[in-house]
Design a protein around this motif. Structure first.
Motif, PDB file in Angstrom:
ATOM      1  N   PHE A   1       0.838  -1.200   0.000  1.00 38.07           N
ATOM      2  CA  PHE A   1       0.000   0.000   0.000  1.00 38.07           C
ATOM      3  C   PHE A   1       0.873   1.251   0.000  1.00 38.07           C
ATOM      4  O   PHE A   1       0.651   2.187  -0.769  1.00 38.07           O
ATOM      5  N   LEU A   2       1.885   1.262   0.843  1.00 41.17           N
ATOM      6  CA  LEU A   2       2.789   2.412   0.919  1.00 41.17           C
ATOM      7  C   LEU A   2       3.550   2.616  -0.382  1.00 41.17           C
ATOM      8  O   LEU A   2       3.743   3.748  -0.832  1.00 41.17           O
ATOM      9  N   ASN A   3       3.992   1.528  -0.990  1.00 39.81           N
ATOM     10  CA  ASN A   3       4.790   1.608  -2.219  1.00 39.81           C
ATOM     11  C   ASN A   3       3.965   1.942  -3.454  1.00 39.81           C
ATOM     12  O   ASN A   3       4.496   2.502  -4.417  1.00 39.81           O
ATOM     13  N   ASN A   4       2.676   1.621  -3.442  1.00 39.05           N
ATOM     14  CA  ASN A   4       1.847   1.774  -4.635  1.00 39.05           C
ATOM     15  C   ASN A   4       1.085   3.094  -4.721  1.00 39.05           C
ATOM     16  O   ASN A   4       0.424   3.341  -5.729  1.00 39.05           O
ATOM     17  N   HIS A   5       1.166   3.910  -3.689  1.00 37.87           N
ATOM     18  CA  HIS A   5       0.418   5.170  -3.682  1.00 37.87           C
ATOM     19  C   HIS A   5       1.322   6.312  -3.232  1.00 37.87           C
ATOM     20  O   HIS A   5       2.112   6.159  -2.302  1.00 37.87           O
ATOM     21  N   GLU A   6       1.155   7.455  -3.871  1.00 30.74           N
ATOM     22  CA  GLU A   6       1.957   8.627  -3.517  1.00 30.74           C
ATOM     23  C   GLU A   6       1.404   9.312  -2.256  1.00 30.74           C
ATOM     24  O   GLU A   6       2.133   9.620  -1.329  1.00 30.74           O
ATOM     25  N   LEU A   7       0.101   9.560  -2.240  1.00 29.39           N
ATOM     26  CA  LEU A   7      -0.535  10.194  -1.082  1.00 29.39           C
ATOM     27  C   LEU A   7      -1.371   9.145  -0.367  1.00 29.39           C
ATOM     28  O   LEU A   7      -2.282   8.562  -0.956  1.00 29.39           O
ATOM     29  N   LYS A   8      -1.062   8.912   0.902  1.00 28.19           N
ATOM     30  CA  LYS A   8      -1.781   7.869   1.640  1.00 28.19           C
ATOM     31  C   LYS A   8      -2.038   8.304   3.071  1.00 28.19           C
ATOM     32  O   LYS A   8      -1.275   9.061   3.660  1.00 28.19           O
ATOM     33  N   PHE A   9      -3.140   7.791   3.576  1.00 24.41           N
ATOM     34  CA  PHE A   9      -3.570   8.057   4.946  1.00 24.41           C
ATOM     35  C   PHE A   9      -3.768   6.699   5.605  1.00 24.41           C
ATOM     36  O   PHE A   9      -4.558   5.887   5.130  1.00 24.41           O
ATOM     37  N   ILE A  10      -3.018   6.453   6.655  1.00 29.43           N
ATOM     38  CA  ILE A  10      -3.095   5.169   7.360  1.00 29.43           C
ATOM     39  C   ILE A  10      -3.776   5.399   8.715  1.00 29.43           C
ATOM     40  O   ILE A  10      -3.368   6.283   9.477  1.00 29.43           O
ATOM     41  N   TYR A  11      -4.791   4.602   8.978  1.00 29.98           N
ATOM     42  CA  TYR A  11      -5.521   4.652  10.248  1.00 29.98           C
ATOM     43  C   TYR A  11      -5.191   3.365  11.000  1.00 29.98           C
ATOM     44  O   TYR A  11      -5.537   2.274  10.546  1.00 29.98           O
ATOM     45  N   ILE A  12      -4.494   3.492  12.123  1.00 33.23           N
ATOM     46  CA  ILE A  12      -4.086   2.330  12.921  1.00 33.23           C
ATOM     47  C   ILE A  12      -4.952   2.285  14.170  1.00 33.23           C
ATOM     48  O   ILE A  12      -5.042   3.273  14.905  1.00 33.23           O
ATOM     49  N   SER A  13      -5.589   1.140  14.386  1.00 33.18           N
ATOM     50  CA  SER A  13      -6.496   1.003  15.524  1.00 33.18           C
ATOM     51  C   SER A  13      -6.331  -0.375  16.153  1.00 33.18           C
ATOM     52  O   SER A  13      -5.512  -1.170  15.719  1.00 33.18           O
ATOM     53  N   ARG A  14      -7.128  -0.609  17.172  1.00 32.49           N
ATOM     54  CA  ARG A  14      -7.220  -1.928  17.812  1.00 32.49           C
ATOM     55  C   ARG A  14      -8.703  -2.229  18.009  1.00 32.49           C
ATOM     56  O   ARG A  14      -9.520  -1.322  18.147  1.00 32.49           O
TER      57      ARG A  14
END
Length: 109
Positions: A16-29
């Motif tokens: 996901f990080l490598n395939n997109h220039e602008l990214k928003f990651i939501y880390i949860s539990r």
């Protein structure tokens, strides 16, 4: 409402990080009530930015994500351009402040 891409392995996170220039990651539990309450608000906010790719990582499923991103609390929200982290918000996120940060960054990109 825009949906997050579910990233269920560290390889999926890397792709996901490598395939997109602008990214928003939501880390949860799963056991985080703040995470569950905040996620729809973040989805609604990010409707305004259709060019940002959205990824969600459950830190219980992908335990390596905590070490990879130095996450000590959830939710953790990361806005990344290329390989550079531009915004990081943790735990109690103010939506208005996050929108202002995104708007300011988008105009400079």
């Amino acid at each position: 409402m825009r949906e997050f891409t579910e990233l269920t392995t560290i390889q999926m996170v890397d792709d996901f990080l490598n395939n997109h220039e602008l990214k928003f990651i939501y880390i949860s539990r799963q056991d985080c009530t703040v995470c569950h309450a905040l996620k729809p608000k973040i989805q609604q906010l990010l409707e305004q930015y259709p060019f940002i790719h959205l990824g969600h990582v459950d830190a219980e499923i992908v335990e390596e994500v905590a070490g990879r991103f130095l996450v000590f609390t959830v939710p953790s929200l990361l806005f990344i351009k290329g390989e550079k982290e531009l915004i990081r918000e943790n735990r109690f996120v103010r939506i208005g402040k996050l929108k202002e940060q995104l708007d300011n960054l988008i105009h400079t990109l």
